[in-house]
Design an enzyme around this catalytic site. Sequence first.
Site, PDB file in Angstrom:
ATOM      1  N   THR A   2      45.751  49.559   5.221  1.00 36.18           N
ATOM      2  CA  THR A   2      46.935  49.911   4.443  1.00 36.18           C
ATOM      3  C   THR A   2      48.179  49.543   5.254  1.00 36.18           C
ATOM      4  OG1 THR A   2      47.059  52.165   5.279  1.00 36.18           O
ATOM      5  CG2 THR A   2      45.733  51.798   3.279  1.00 36.18           C
ATOM      6  N   VAL A  22      51.114  51.024   5.946  1.00 31.84           N
ATOM      7  CA  VAL A  22      51.683  52.018   6.874  1.00 31.84           C
ATOM      8  C   VAL A  22      50.745  52.231   8.061  1.00 31.84           C
ATOM      9  CG1 VAL A  22      52.437  54.416   7.152  1.00 31.84           C
ATOM     10  CG2 VAL A  22      53.070  53.149   5.100  1.00 31.84           C
ATOM     11  N   CYS A  23      49.457  52.362   7.796  1.00 32.37           N
ATOM     12  CA  CYS A  23      48.492  52.552   8.886  1.00 32.37           C
ATOM     13  C   CYS A  23      48.509  51.366   9.846  1.00 32.37           C
ATOM     14  CB  CYS A  23      47.081  52.740   8.325  1.00 32.37           C
ATOM     15  SG  CYS A  23      46.866  54.197   7.296  1.00 32.37           S
ATOM     16  N   THR A  24      48.567  50.177   9.301  1.00 34.24           N
ATOM     17  CA  THR A  24      48.568  48.964  10.113  1.00 34.24           C
ATOM     18  C   THR A  24      49.796  48.911  11.017  1.00 34.24           C
ATOM     19  OG1 THR A  24      47.245  47.793   8.481  1.00 34.24           O
ATOM     20  CG2 THR A  24      48.533  46.432   9.994  1.00 34.24           C
ATOM     21  N   LEU A  46      49.462  51.639  13.878  1.00 31.67           N
ATOM     22  CA  LEU A  46      48.573  51.267  14.975  1.00 31.67           C
ATOM     23  C   LEU A  46      49.199  50.160  15.824  1.00 31.67           C
ATOM     24  CD1 LEU A  46      46.498  53.030  13.378  1.00 31.67           C
ATOM     25  CD2 LEU A  46      44.801  51.585  14.440  1.00 31.67           C
TER      26      LEU A  46
END
Length: 166
Positions: free
Chosen positions: A46, A48-50, A53
């Site tokens: 996703t 935002v997650c990418t 991280l």
Amino acid sequence: MTEKRGLRLGDVAPNFSAETTAGKIDFHKFKEDKWAILFSHPEDFTPVCTTELGAVAKISSEWEKRNTKVIGLSCNTLESHEKWISDINETQGCDVKFPIIADADRTVATMYGMLDYQDATNVDKKGMPLTVRSVFIIAPNNIIRLIITYPASCGRNFDEVLRVLD
């Protein structure tokens, strides 16, 4: 009747064994006598997650200066995580070296109270709840010193996590 309570500041962080992108770990042994940042993500790949991280990877020297190990968690498989790390490195211009826990069965997410029961849309294809965006700062003696939980829809500012760690 005894009420079950979630984890609180001052509790000992539960130990667990898990498969990660760096191999199988025992959490307390993984963190040794260092600080740890354990943080969860709703889903691999996703946007935002990418970016989150990638942001964590870009400040790896800051974690090292603070004697801190970081470890991510997402409710996806190890195979998915390995593909995701390649995507993160390419799209975010970074090198993810910290492990990501493969928690497809939600064992660790349940233990740490990371599952999203408030948002009926934050589920996988099988209808199982995904994680919210949780951050745990855990001291060298395994005591929980910070818990931050955001809804899945909100990104986090890891400069703020560094500030709190300091």
